[in-house]
Motif scaffolding. Structure first.
Motif, PDB file in Angstrom:
ATOM      1  N   ASP A 134       0.824  -1.212   0.000  1.00 42.71           N
ATOM      2  CA  ASP A 134       0.000   0.000   0.000  1.00 42.71           C
ATOM      3  C   ASP A 134       0.862   1.267   0.000  1.00 42.71           C
ATOM      4  N   ASP A 135       0.165   2.408  -0.068  1.00 46.82           N
ATOM      5  CA  ASP A 135       0.878   3.661  -0.316  1.00 46.82           C
ATOM      6  C   ASP A 135       1.658   4.190   0.881  1.00 46.82           C
ATOM      7  N   SER A 136       1.663   3.452   1.995  1.00 50.55           N
ATOM      8  CA  SER A 136       2.476   3.915   3.117  1.00 50.55           C
ATOM      9  C   SER A 136       3.906   3.368   3.045  1.00 50.55           C
ATOM     10  N   MET A 137       4.158   2.480   2.094  1.00 54.77           N
ATOM     11  CA  MET A 137       5.475   1.860   1.988  1.00 54.77           C
ATOM     12  C   MET A 137       6.347   2.604   0.982  1.00 54.77           C
ATOM     13  N   PRO A 138       7.471   3.173   1.433  1.00 55.33           N
ATOM     14  CA  PRO A 138       8.365   3.821   0.477  1.00 55.33           C
ATOM     15  C   PRO A 138       8.935   2.793  -0.502  1.00 55.33           C
ATOM     16  N   ILE A 139       9.002   3.137  -1.752  1.00 52.16           N
ATOM     17  CA  ILE A 139       9.441   2.170  -2.758  1.00 52.16           C
ATOM     18  C   ILE A 139      10.904   1.768  -2.532  1.00 52.16           C
ATOM     19  N   VAL A 140      11.720   2.681  -2.004  1.00 51.46           N
ATOM     20  CA  VAL A 140      13.139   2.354  -1.781  1.00 51.46           C
ATOM     21  C   VAL A 140      13.274   1.263  -0.710  1.00 51.46           C
ATOM     22  N   SER A 141      12.452   1.356   0.299  1.00 51.18           N
ATOM     23  CA  SER A 141      12.489   0.359   1.365  1.00 51.18           C
ATOM     24  C   SER A 141      12.099  -1.015   0.826  1.00 51.18           C
ATOM     25  N   LEU A 142      11.066  -1.037  -0.003  1.00 51.72           N
ATOM     26  CA  LEU A 142      10.626  -2.298  -0.600  1.00 51.72           C
ATOM     27  C   LEU A 142      11.709  -2.881  -1.497  1.00 51.72           C
ATOM     28  N   ALA A 143      12.282  -2.017  -2.343  1.00 49.47           N
ATOM     29  CA  ALA A 143      13.312  -2.475  -3.272  1.00 49.47           C
ATOM     30  C   ALA A 143      14.519  -3.018  -2.517  1.00 49.47           C
ATOM     31  N   PRO A 162      10.093   8.860 -10.250  1.00 45.72           N
ATOM     32  CA  PRO A 162      10.017  10.128  -9.506  1.00 45.72           C
ATOM     33  C   PRO A 162      10.165   9.920  -7.996  1.00 45.72           C
ATOM     34  N   GLU A 163       9.617   8.842  -7.482  1.00 48.92           N
ATOM     35  CA  GLU A 163       9.748   8.619  -6.040  1.00 48.92           C
ATOM     36  C   GLU A 163      11.192   8.293  -5.652  1.00 48.92           C
ATOM     37  N   PHE A 164      11.869   7.502  -6.480  1.00 46.84           N
ATOM     38  CA  PHE A 164      13.290   7.239  -6.232  1.00 46.84           C
ATOM     39  C   PHE A 164      14.067   8.550  -6.220  1.00 46.84           C
ATOM     40  N   GLU A 165      13.781   9.402  -7.214  1.00 46.65           N
ATOM     41  CA  GLU A 165      14.518  10.668  -7.321  1.00 46.65           C
ATOM     42  C   GLU A 165      14.257  11.565  -6.117  1.00 46.65           C
ATOM     43  N   ALA A 166      12.998  11.606  -5.697  1.00 49.21           N
ATOM     44  CA  ALA A 166      12.662  12.429  -4.539  1.00 49.21           C
ATOM     45  C   ALA A 166      13.361  11.890  -3.290  1.00 49.21           C
ATOM     46  N   HIS A 167      13.409  10.569  -3.192  1.00 52.82           N
ATOM     47  CA  HIS A 167      14.060   9.939  -2.030  1.00 52.82           C
ATOM     48  C   HIS A 167      15.554  10.290  -1.991  1.00 52.82           C
ATOM     49  N   ILE A 168      16.170  10.249  -3.162  1.00 48.37           N
ATOM     50  CA  ILE A 168      17.591  10.593  -3.261  1.00 48.37           C
ATOM     51  C   ILE A 168      17.810  12.021  -2.778  1.00 48.37           C
ATOM     52  N   GLU A 169      16.960  12.926  -3.265  1.00 46.33           N
ATOM     53  CA  GLU A 169      17.084  14.345  -2.937  1.00 46.33           C
ATOM     54  C   GLU A 169      16.861  14.579  -1.447  1.00 46.33           C
TER      55      GLU A 169
END
Ligand SMILES: Cc1cc2nc3c(=O)[nH]c(=O)nc-3n(C[C@H](O)[C@H](O)[C@H](O)COP(=O)(O)O)c2cc1C
Ligand code: SF4
Ligand code: FES
Lengths: 442, 206
Positions: free
Chosen positions: A322-331, A408-415
Motif C-alpha cells: 500500500d501507499d504507506s510503503m516507500p518504494i526504496v524500502s521495498l526495493a 520520480p519517487e526514487f529521485e525524490a528519495h535521493i534528494e
C-alpha cells in the motif's frame, strides 16, 4: 469469476482429512485406482496433457507435455515433487501438504504412472518440519495399504516415495539446484541442457513438478480433462490456489478460477488494504514478478494476461503493497533477499545482487545522485539472460520494474536523503539516516 | 532499512581463511571413532532410502545437529565415518544451508521472518523486540535470527520457534516468547500453526 465449487480446497477444513481413513471416505485414491487398473499409462498421460494443466511452481509449463518428454525404456526414472516453497509470498503448498497430504501422494502416483517413474521424492524445505512429519505419516499409511511400494494394487506399476528435507536455501527450489541438493550436495543449479527429463536425478530421466501441480492430477483423472478445462481461460485452464499477503485485511490462501479479475481477489477476497490506504503496487506471482500498479487490478488473473502486462503469474502469490510503503524500502528488502539467496555461481547474479543492495543503501543514506538510478537499471539489464538460472533475473525484473514505474519517487528519495544530511556523504557525519525507510508510517 | 549495516554477514564464515598447512582430513575410520548408537542407526537408515548414500547428507547432518547442538567438527566426523565421505565434503554441504550451523549458535532457534511480505507489516520491529528481550533476559543457548520468507505470510509477522510457526506477532509478544523458551514451555499456546484450534484472526484457513 469466483469459483462456484472449490476443487483443490474442497474438503480442506474436514477434520482428520490428513488421515487415510477420512481421505478415502471422501473419495480419495479412487483416481489412483482408475489410473492404475482401468487406464493405460498413455491414456493417463493423454488426459493430463489434454487438461491444459500448467505448472503451478513458477514457470507455467504444461505438466502433461513435460511428462511426455521422459524417454521410454526400462531404466530407473524419477519423479521429484518440488515442495521447497520459498518464494516470498507463497504459502499454498504448505496448506495442501499440511491438511491434505494424501491428495499429493495420490497425485505423485498418478504422475509416476504417466511418466513411468519408479522412484519418487518429495523435496520439502527444512523449515516445514510440521508438514514433513505429516507427510511422513501419510506416506507410511499409503505404504501400509499397498498404495506405494511394489506392484501397487497388483498392477505392473511400482513406486517408492521418500520425503526429503532441505535445510534452508531458496535456490533449492530451482529444479536443478533441487536435484543437486537431493544428491547430497550444495544446491548449485546446473547448466541446461541437458534438461532433467533426460538427465536429472542421478543422471536419470526425471520429472519435476510443484506440489499444487501434482495435487491437480487426481482431480483430472477422476473427472476428466474436459471437466478440468471447464473453468479458467483457454490457455490457463483450471483453478489456482492464490496466496494473498502484505497490506490486505485478510491475507490467506484463496482458490480462484484462473482469469478472475485481480481486483476481485485483492479486494473481494482478501479485503484490500487497510482503511484509508490505497494499493501502490502488487506482485502478481511472488517477489520475483515485476510489480504492477493499481490500474492493473482490472486485468484478469491468468498466465497470459499477466505476461502481456509485463509480469508473470509465477507461483500464484499476490503481495499487495500500500501507499504507506516507500518504494526504496521495498526495493532494498527485495534485493537483500536475492543477495542472500544467490548461490554465487554466476558473476552477474552474485555481484549484481550485491551491488544493487549497496546502491539502494546509498540512496537511503543520501549518498546517491539521480544518475545512479541509470547505473542501477543498467546492472539489472546486465543480469537478465546472463546467468545459469533465473534467480538473478528474479531480482532484476522486479527491481527494474520499480525503477521504471516509480522513478520520480526514487529521485525524490535521493534528494530528500541528501538534504537531510546537508548534501554531504552520510558516512562523513559518522551516522546514519535518522528516519529509517524500513519503518514506514503505521 | 538503514539498519542493514548491522545485519549479520549473509554467509557467515565466508571470510574465514583456510589453513593451507593442514593436511586434508581423510574419511574417518568407524573403528577409530565413537559414534552414538542412535545416530549411527539413524544415518544408516537414511542412507538406505536412496540409490546413492550421499543423498543422506542433509538429513544426516540435521540428525547430528539435533544431537550435538551444532555441526561441530566432532559431529561432522561422526557423520563422515558412518557415511564414508570426507569431513570436508560434509562441511561443504553444511556451509551452504542456513539451518545447518558450523558454529555453536545455540540449541534453540528463533527464526523471525523479516522477508518481503512480513516487512510490509513491520516484522523488523518484532525481530528487534525479541532480540532485545532475549538479551535483557540473558536468554542462553538460543539463536535469534532474521530469516527469509518462511512460507507463512498469511500469519505475518511471524516466527518459527524451534520449528513451531507462531503469528501474527506483535512486539509485545517478545517477553512471553523469551520466557517460554527459558522455562522450556510451548510458546504462545493457541497461536501456533500446529494447534488444532489455530485460526487466523480474520477467520481464514491456515
Ligand atoms: C530461484 C528459483 C526458485 C524456485 N523455487 C521454486 C519452489 O520453491 N517451488 C516450486 O515448485 N518451483 C520453484 N521454482 C520453479 C522450478 O524450477 C520448476 O520450474 C518447478 O518446480 C516445476 O514444477 P511445475 O512445472 O509443476 O511448476 C523455482 C525456480 C527458480 C529459478
Ligand atoms: S543465477 Fe544466481 S542463483 Fe542462479 S546459478 Fe547463477 S549465481 Fe546461482
Ligand atoms: S514473508 Fe514472512 S512468512 Fe513470507
Amino acid at each position: 469469476m469466483a469459483l462456484s465449487e472449490l476443487r483443490l480446497l474442497k474438503n480442506i477444513n474436514e477434520p482428520g482429512l490428513a488421515t487415510i481413513e477420512v481421505y478415502e471416505k471422501l473419495g480419495g485414491y479412487r483416481a489412483m485406482r482408475k489410473a492404475l487398473l482401468e487406464m493405460e499409462p498413455e491414456e493417463v498421460l493423454h488426459e493430463l496433457e489434454g487438461s491444459g494443466l500448467r505448472g503451478r511452481g513458477g514457470a507455467g509449463f504444461s505438466m502433461g507435455k513435460k511428462a511426455s518428454f521422459i524417454p521410454k525404456g526400462r531404466m530407473d526414472k524419477y519423479l521429484c515433487c518440488n515442495a521447497d516453497e520459498s518464494e516470498p509470498g507463497t504459502f499454498k503448498d504448505r496448506l495442501l501438504m499440511q491438511k491434505n497430504p494424501h491428495l499429493l501422494i495420490e497425485g505423485i502416483v498418478i504422475g509416476a504412472v504417466a511418466a513411468d517413474a519408479n522412484k519418487a521424492f518429495i523435496y520439502i524445505r527444512g523449515e516445514y518440519e510440521l508438514q514433513a512429519e505429516i507427510l511422513e505419516r501419510a506416506v507410511a499409511e499409503a505404504y501400509d495399504r499397498g498404495y506405494l511400494g511394489d506392484r501397487i494394487l497388483g498392477s505392473e506399476h511400482s513406486l517408492s516415495l521418500v520425503v526429503h528435507p532441505g535445510a534452508g536455501a531458496y535456490i533449492c527450489g530451482e529444479e536443478t539446484g533441487l536435484l543437486d541438493s537431493l544428491e547430497g550436495k550444495r544446491g548449485n543449479p546446473r547448466l541446461k541442457p541437458p534438461f532433467p527429463a533426460n538427465q536429472g536425478l542421478y543422471q536419470g530421466p526425471t520429472l519435476i513438478n510443484n506440489v499444487e501441480t501434482l495435487c491437480n492430477a487426481p482431480l483430472i483423472i477422476e473427472h476428466g480433462a474436459d471437466w478440468f478445462k471447464s473453468v479458467g481461460t483457454e490457455k490457463s485452464a483450471g483453478s489456482k490456489v492464490v496466496s494473498v499477503s502484505g497490506d490486505v485485511r485478510r491475507p490467506g490462501n484463496y482458490e480462484i478460477e484462473l482469469g478472475m479479475r485481480a481486483g476481485d481477489i485483492v479486494y473481494g477476497l482478501a479485503g484490500g488494504p487497510p482503511e484509508g490506504r490505497r494499493v501502490k503496487c502488487w506482485f502478481p506471482g511472488g517477489s520475483s514478478a515485476p510489480v504492477l500498479t493499481e490500474a492493473d487490478l482490472d486485468l484478469g488473473y491468468d498466465f497470459e494476461t499477466m505476461a502481456e502486462a509485463g509480469s508473470m503469474l509465477g507461483s500464484g502469490a499476490i503481495i499487495v503493497v500500500d501507499d504507506s510503503m516507500p518504494i526504496v524500502s521495498l526495493a532494498l528488502r527485495l534485493a537483500e533477499f536475492y543477495r542472500h539467496e544467490s548461490c554465487g555461481k554466476c558473476t552477474p547474479c552474485r555481484e549484481g545482487t550485491n551491488w544493487t543492495v549497496k546502491m539502494l543503501e546509498r540512496i537511503d543514506y543520501g549518498e546517491a545522485t539521480p544518475a545512479d538510478l541509470d547505473v542501477m537499471a543498467d546492472v539489472q539489464t546486465n543480469i537478465i539472460g546472463n546467468c545459469l538460472c533465473v534467480l538473478g533475473d528474479s531480482m532484476a525484473m522486479p527491481i527494474g520494474s520499480m525503477i521504471e514505474k516509480f522513478r520520480p519517487e526514487f529521485e525524490a528519495h535521493i534528494e530528500e536523503a541528501r538534504l537531510r544530511h546537508g548534501g554531504l556523504p552520510l558516512r562523513a557525519h559518522g551516522g546514519r539516516a535518522d528516519e529509517a525507510v524500513g519503518s514506514h508510517a503505521a | 532499512m538503514s539498519e542493514s549495516d548491522e545485519r549479520p554477514l549473509t554467509a557467515p564464515g565466508w571470510d574465514r581463511p583456510a589453513d593451507l598447512e593442514k593436511d586434508p582430513a581423510l574419511t574417518p575410520d568407524l573403528a577409530e571413532i565413537t559414534v552414538p548408537d542412535e545416530l549411527r542407526t539413524e544415518i544408516e537408515r537414511l542412507m538406505s532410502l536412496y540409490p546413492d548414500r550421499r543423498s543422506a547428507a542433509i538429513p544426516a547432518l540435521h540428525a547430528a545437529q539435533a544431537l550435538h547442538g551444532w555441526c561441530s567438527p566432532e559431529a561432522i566426523a561422526q557423520v563422515a565415518a558412518v557415511m564414508r565421505v570426507t569431513p570436508a565434503y560434509l562441511s561443504s554441504v553444511a556451509s551452504f544451508y542456513d539451518m545447518l550451523n558450523e558454529q555453536p549458535v545455540g540449541r534453540h532457534h528463533v527464526y523471525v521472518c523479516t522477508s518481503v511480505a512480513c516487512h510490509l507489516v513491520h516484522a523488523k520491529r518484532v525481530y528487534d523486540a525479541i532480540a532485545e528481550a532475549a538479551s535483557d533476559e540473558g536468554l542462553e543457548d538460543t539463536e535469534v535470527r532474521e530469516w527469509e520468507c518462511l512460507g507463512a505470510c498469511d500469519m505475518a509477522p511471524m516466527a518459527s520457534i524451534d520449528g513451531r510457526f507462531v503469528g501474527p506477532l506483535d512486539p509485545s509478544d517478545a517477553p512471553e516468547i523469551v520466557e517460554s523458551i527459558k522455562e522450556g514451555r510451548q510458546p504462545l499456546p493457541g497461536r501456533g500453526l500446529e494447534d488444532s484450534d489455530y485460526r487466523l484472526p480474520w477467520g481464514g484457513t491456515a
